[in-house]
Design an enzyme around this catalytic site. Structure first.
Site, short mmCIF file in Angstrom:
data_model
loop_
_atom_site.label_atom_id
_atom_site.label_comp_id
_atom_site.label_asym_id
_atom_site.label_seq_id
_atom_site.Cartn_x
_atom_site.Cartn_y
_atom_site.Cartn_z
N ASP A 87 0.82 -1.21 0.00
CA ASP A 87 0.00 0.00 0.00
C ASP A 87 0.87 1.27 0.00
O ASP A 87 1.94 1.29 0.62
CB ASP A 87 -0.91 -0.02 1.24
CG ASP A 87 -2.08 0.94 1.09
OD1 ASP A 87 -2.30 1.47 -0.02
OD2 ASP A 87 -2.78 1.16 2.09
N LEU A 137 11.27 -20.36 -4.85
CA LEU A 137 10.19 -19.55 -4.27
C LEU A 137 8.89 -19.71 -5.05
O LEU A 137 8.88 -19.64 -6.29
CB LEU A 137 10.63 -18.08 -4.32
CG LEU A 137 9.58 -17.05 -3.87
CD1 LEU A 137 9.41 -17.07 -2.36
CD2 LEU A 137 9.94 -15.65 -4.35
N HIS A 142 2.71 3.32 -9.11
CA HIS A 142 2.58 1.86 -9.29
C HIS A 142 3.84 1.29 -9.97
O HIS A 142 4.27 0.18 -9.66
CB HIS A 142 1.34 1.53 -10.12
CG HIS A 142 0.06 1.85 -9.39
ND1 HIS A 142 -0.15 1.53 -8.07
CD2 HIS A 142 -1.08 2.49 -9.80
CE1 HIS A 142 -1.36 1.94 -7.69
NE2 HIS A 142 -1.93 2.53 -8.72
C1 FPP Z 1 -1.83 0.18 -3.42
O1 FPP Z 1 -1.40 1.50 -3.48
C2 FPP Z 1 -1.37 -0.57 -4.59
C3 FPP Z 1 -2.19 -1.15 -5.53
C4 FPP Z 1 -3.66 -1.14 -5.48
C5 FPP Z 1 -1.64 -1.82 -6.71
C6 FPP Z 1 -0.42 -2.62 -6.46
C7 FPP Z 1 0.40 -2.57 -7.66
C8 FPP Z 1 1.74 -2.61 -7.68
C9 FPP Z 1 2.59 -2.82 -6.51
C10 FPP Z 1 2.46 -2.38 -8.96
C11 FPP Z 1 2.11 -3.28 -10.05
C12 FPP Z 1 2.38 -4.68 -9.81
C13 FPP Z 1 1.50 -5.66 -10.13
C14 FPP Z 1 1.83 -7.07 -9.84
C15 FPP Z 1 0.19 -5.36 -10.75
P1 FPP Z 1 -2.50 2.65 -3.54
O2 FPP Z 1 -2.70 3.03 -4.95
O3 FPP Z 1 -3.72 2.20 -2.80
O4 FPP Z 1 -1.77 3.79 -2.76
P2 FPP Z 1 -2.45 4.95 -1.89
O5 FPP Z 1 -3.13 4.28 -0.73
O6 FPP Z 1 -1.28 5.76 -1.47
O7 FPP Z 1 -3.36 5.67 -2.82
#
Ligand code: FPP
Length: 241
Positions: free
Chosen positions: A16, A127, A33
Site C-alpha cells: 500500500d 520460491l 505503481h
Molecule cells: C496500493 O497503493 C497498490 C495497488 C492497489 C496496486 C499494487 C500494484 C503494484 C505494486 C504495482 C504493479 C504490480 C502488479 C503485480 C500489478 P495505492 O494506490 O492504494 O496507494 P495509496 O493508498 O497511497 O493511494
C-alpha cells in the site's frame, strides 16, 4: 541479524502507498505503481535469497475496480510488462508463479501473459510467488462455501463431515489450487492498520507487521526489519507457555 532457523515459510504483503508516494513527488499515480513494481521485484529476489518458500502479494483487490479506468488499465499494463520482461529471470531464479483470485474478469492480454508465465515456471522448485489478482477474502470464503454446499447437496459428504482442513483446501491457497501453508507473517506498508479483505481465513494466527513506509520505499532492508520483528515475537496459537 536474521535467524535462518526461524524464517517464515510464507510471507504475505499488502503493498500500500503507491498513490501517496507519487502524489508527494508531484507525479501521476501510475508512476507510483511503476515504482511499486520495482519494489516488488526486489522483494521477490530477496525472498528467494532469504530462503522463504512462499510470497503472496496483494496486487489487485476485488474493490480496486472502483478506481479510474486509466489507473486500472495502467496497473494491468504494468503487470504484463513485468511478467513479460522478467520471465527469463523468474525461470533462471527457479521461481514458480501462481495466481490467487478470480481472474476471469481481468483483461485478456494480462491473462494470456500470466498463463504463459505460470506454464513456463510450473516445474520450478524455488520460491512460489503468488500474485493475488481480483482477490477478496470474503469472496474466496463464499466460493469455498458454495463448493462445499455442492458436495453436501450431491450427497458426497454430510454437514458434520466438514472440517477446518476441508475448508482450507478450498481456499485459493489450499491443496485444490496453489497449496501454500497459512502465512506466518503479513506485512502491510503505507500506514493503515487493517487487513482490508486479504487472506481472512488464512490469517487466523499470522503475525502482523506494519512498517511505516510507503510501498515504493519498502527496501530489502525494511523487509529484513519486518522479518526480525516477526522473529522477536512468540507465537502461541491460543495456547499458554
Ligand atoms: C496500493 O497503493 C497498490 C495497488 C492497489 C496496486 C499494487 C500494484 C503494484 C505494486 C504495482 C504493479 C504490480 C502488479 C503485480 C500489478 P495505492 O494506490 O492504494 O496507494 P495509496 O493508498 O497511497 O493511494
Amino acid at each position: 541479524m536474521l535467524n535462518k532457523d526461524r524464517m517464515p515459510k510464507h510471507v504475505a504483503i499488502i503493498m500500500d502507498g503507491n498513490g501517496r508516494w507519487a502524489k508527494a513527488k508531484g507525479l501521476h499515480r501510475l508512476a507510483g505503481h511503476n515504482a511499486g513494481m520495482q519494489s516488488m521485484k526486489k522483494i521477490v529476489d530477496h525472498s528467494d535469497k532469504l530462503g522463504i518458500k512462499y510470497l503472496t502479494v496483494y496486487a489487485f483487490s476485488t474493490e480496486n475496480w472502483k478506481r479510474s479506468l486509466d489507473e486500472i488499465s495502467g496497473i494491468f499494463k504494468l503487470l504484463v510488462k513485468y511478467v513479460n520482461s522478467d520471465l527469463k529471470g523468474l525461470v533462471e531464479n527457479n521461481v514458480k508463479v501462481k495466481l490467487l483470485g478470480d481472474y476471469s474478469t481481468i483483461p485478456g492480454d494480462a491473462v494470456k501473459s500470466l498463463e504463459k508465465t505460470i506454464e513456463a515456471t510450473k516445474y520450478n522448485t524455488g520460491l512460489q510467488f503468488n500474485i493475488a489478482l481480483n482477490y477478496g477474502g470474503r469472496d474466496e470464503i463464499k466460493k469455498a462455501l458454495q463448493c462445499i454446499a455442492g458436495e453436501v447437496k450431491n450427497g458426497n459428504i454430510e454437514p458434520n463431515d466438514i472440517t477446518e482442513d476441508m475448508i482450507s483446501s478450498y481456499m485459493y491457497t489450499g491443496s485444490k489450487f496453489n497449496d501454500a501453508p497459512d502465512p506466518e507473517l503479513i506485512i502491510r506498508t503505507g500506514g493503515e492498520l487493517r487487513l482490508s479483505n486479504f487472506l481472512l481465513w488464512q490469517s487466523a494466527y499470522s503475525e502482523l507487521v506494519f512498517p511505516d513506509v510507503l510501498w515504493p520505499d519498502f527496501t530489502p532492508e525494511e523487509y529484513e526489519k519486518a522479518i526480525a520483528d516477526y522473529q522477536g515475537r512468540e507465537r502461541r496459537f491460543g495456547g499458554r507457555k
